[in-house]
Design an enzyme around this catalytic site. Structure first.
Site, PDB file in Angstrom:
ATOM      1  N   ASP A   1     -10.668   3.168   4.997  1.00 19.66           N
ATOM      2  CA  ASP A   1     -11.077   1.763   4.916  1.00 19.66           C
ATOM      3  C   ASP A   1     -12.599   1.605   4.884  1.00 19.66           C
ATOM      4  O   ASP A   1     -13.104   0.552   4.507  1.00 19.66           O
ATOM      5  CB  ASP A   1     -10.592   1.014   6.177  1.00 19.66           C
ATOM      6  CG  ASP A   1      -9.374   0.145   5.916  1.00 19.66           C
ATOM      7  OD1 ASP A   1      -9.238  -0.364   4.792  1.00 19.66           O
ATOM      8  OD2 ASP A   1      -8.577  -0.027   6.854  1.00 19.66           O
TER       9      ASP A   1
ATOM     10  N   GLN B   1      -4.135  -1.630   9.981  1.00 19.66           N
ATOM     11  CA  GLN B   1      -4.135  -2.912   9.278  1.00 19.66           C
ATOM     12  C   GLN B   1      -4.653  -4.022  10.197  1.00 19.66           C
ATOM     13  O   GLN B   1      -4.206  -4.162  11.335  1.00 19.66           O
ATOM     14  CB  GLN B   1      -2.705  -3.231   8.794  1.00 19.66           C
ATOM     15  CG  GLN B   1      -2.596  -4.469   7.930  1.00 19.66           C
ATOM     16  CD  GLN B   1      -3.304  -4.357   6.586  1.00 19.66           C
ATOM     17  OE1 GLN B   1      -3.458  -3.274   6.030  1.00 19.66           O
ATOM     18  NE2 GLN B   1      -3.746  -5.477   6.056  1.00 19.66           N
TER      19      GLN B   1
ATOM     20  N   LYS C   1       0.843  -1.205   0.000  1.00 18.54           N
ATOM     21  CA  LYS C   1       0.000   0.000   0.000  1.00 18.54           C
ATOM     22  C   LYS C   1       0.874   1.248   0.000  1.00 18.54           C
ATOM     23  O   LYS C   1       0.598   2.217  -0.701  1.00 18.54           O
ATOM     24  CB  LYS C   1      -0.919  -0.006   1.244  1.00 18.54           C
ATOM     25  CG  LYS C   1      -2.019  -1.063   1.164  1.00 18.54           C
ATOM     26  CD  LYS C   1      -2.781  -1.216   2.481  1.00 18.54           C
ATOM     27  CE  LYS C   1      -3.782  -2.362   2.375  1.00 18.54           C
ATOM     28  NZ  LYS C   1      -4.518  -2.602   3.632  1.00 18.54           N
TER      29      LYS C   1
HETATM   30  N1  GUN Z   1      -6.828  -6.766   6.438  1.00 16.53           N
HETATM   31  C1  GUN Z   1      -7.309  -7.444   5.381  1.00 16.53           C
HETATM   32  N2  GUN Z   1      -7.959  -6.617   4.533  1.00 16.53           N
HETATM   33  C2  GUN Z   1      -7.890  -5.387   5.076  1.00 16.53           C
HETATM   34  C3  GUN Z   1      -8.361  -4.109   4.659  1.00 16.53           C
HETATM   35  O1  GUN Z   1      -9.008  -3.934   3.620  1.00 16.53           O
HETATM   36  N3  GUN Z   1      -8.068  -3.082   5.490  1.00 16.53           N
HETATM   37  C4  GUN Z   1      -7.380  -3.247   6.648  1.00 16.53           C
HETATM   38  N4  GUN Z   1      -7.170  -2.180   7.407  1.00 16.53           N
HETATM   39  N5  GUN Z   1      -6.933  -4.415   7.060  1.00 16.53           N
HETATM   40  C5  GUN Z   1      -7.192  -5.482   6.272  1.00 16.53           C
END
Ligand code: GUN
Length: 295
Positions: free
Chosen positions: A121, A98, A54
Site C-alpha cells: 500500500d 484494508q 482485490k
Molecule cells: N481504503 C481505501 N483505500 C484504500 C487503500 O488504497 N488501501 C487500503 N489498505 N485501504 C483503503
C-alpha cells in the site's frame, strides 16, 4: 465544442494486469510464487467489496492471496501479533490492511508494524519518506501511482503543468502532490493542494491544467471549477441514495461528469477511472515486492 475524451481506467488497468501476469509467470519459472495477504476488520460493506475485488484480480493474474477477517472488537495486540507473523513468513510478499479501521485500533501503529518491504500500500512512514525523496526501491501509494500511470499511458503531459489537487488525505492528496513534484518526465509539475481551509477554492481550480478531485464530496466540482480543455481526474467515491437501484444507492464521484465532459479535454469516468487503476498498481506493487525479496 467537442466532448472530453475518456481516461479509461478499466482498459488501462487491463493492460497493466496482463503485464503483471507476465511478470508473475517469470517469477514462477524461478520458483517464486507471489503471495499477498489482505487483512480486514469488522463489518464494513464497502471494505468487504474492495477486498473481494482485490482478491479476484490477484487470482486472475496468478498471485496467491489469503484474506484474514477479524471481528470488529479484535484487539490491537492480536492484529499486531498477526502482522509480526506475516512479516517473518518468507512465502508472503505483500501485506495490506484494508482501511478504515474501527476507532479503537491505531491506523498509525498498524502502518508502522508492517514490514516496509511487504508494504504494498505504501503507507509505512519509511516508504512515504522515500517517496518524498524520489527513491525507487520502495512502495508508492497505489491511487497516486495509478493516476500518474493513467495519464502517462494516455500521453498526457504533466511536466510544467499547473496541477491542482482537491483534498489532502494521507492516502491520496499528500502523496500525489509529492509524486507530481518529483524530478521526472512524468511529474515536474507545479502543484497546488486545496482543502477545507483554503480560500478561493474555485479560483485555484480554474487555474488547473490538470485537476484532481480527491476530497470525497459528491459532485463538488461543477462546471465553474474547470478551465476549458483541462484534464479532470475524479478520485471520489460517495454513496448517494437511489431508490431506482437494486442496492438502494448509487456511487458518484467528486465531479459532475455530465457537465464537465462538455468543457474538459480528458476526463475519467467514475466508476471505471481511478478505482481499477488503484487495484492494478496494488498488484504491480505485489510483484515488485516479490522481485525485491530475492537476494
Ligand atoms: N481504503 C481505501 N483505500 C484504500 C487503500 O488504497 N488501501 C487500503 N489498505 N485501504 C483503503
Amino acid at each position: 465544442m467537442e466532448e472530453a475524451q475518456l481516461l479509461d481506467g478499466r482498459y488501462v488497468a487491463g493492460q497493466i494486469h496482463r503485464e503483471t501476469m507476465e511478470a508473475v509467470q517469470r517469477l514462477r519459472r524461478k520458483g517464486i510464487l507471489p503471495c499477498v495477504v489482505f487483512i480486514r476488520v469488522g463489518n464494513h460493506p464497502p471494505s468487504e467489496l474492495y477486498v473481494r475485488m482485490k482478491q479476484k484480480k490477484a487470482q486472475e493474474v496468478g498471485i496467491q492471496s489469503e484474506v484474514i477477517s477479524f471481528p470488529e472488537d479484535v484487539s490491537q495486540k492480536e492484529v499486531l501479533d498477526n502482522l509480526n507473523r506475516l512479516n517473518l513468513d518468507p512465502s508472503i510478499h505483500g501485506i495490506l490492511v484494508q482501511l478504515p479501521l474501527p476507532s479503537h485500533l491505531s491506523e498509525k501503529q498498524i502502518a508502522l508494524a508492517i514490514n516496509p518491504k511487504k508494504d504494498i500500500d505504501g503507507f509505512h512512514p519509511l516508504n512515504l519518506g522515500k517517496m518524498l525523496l524520489g527513491e525507487k526501491d520502495c512502495f508508492y501509494p497505489c491511487t497516486p501511482l495509478g493516476i500518474q500511470e493513467l495519464l502517462k499511458r494516455y500521453k498526457i503531459e504533466i511536466e510544467g503543468k499547473e496541477v491542482v489537487i482537491l483534498g489532502r488525505s494521507n492516502i491520496v492528496g499528500k502523496p500525489l502532490a509529492a509524486l507530481f513534484l518529483q524530478k521526472s518526465k512524468y511529474a515536474n509539475a507545479t502543484v497546488t493542494v486545496v482543502h477545507s481551509f483554503s480560500q478561493n477554492i474555485k479560483e485555484h481550480c480554474r487555474q488547473a491544467d490538470i485537476l484532481i478531485a480527491a476530497m470525497g464530496k459528491a459532485r463538488f466540482v461543477t462546471r465553474d471549477f474547470v478551465k476549458p480543455k483541462a484534464v479532470v481526474v475524479d478520485v471520489g467515491v460517495s454513496r448517494i441514495a437511489d431508490s431506482s437501484s437494486p442496492q438502494g444507492y448509487r456511487i458518484v464521484g467528486d465531479v459532475d461528469f455530465d457537465e464537465i465532459k462538455k468543457i474538459a479535454s480528458w476526463i475519467t469516468p467514475n466508476p471505471g477511472g481511478v478505482g481499477p487503476m488503484t487495484i492494478a498498481m496494488l498488484l504491480a506493487n505485489t510483484v515488485k515486492a516479490a522481485e525485491l525479496s530475492q537476494p
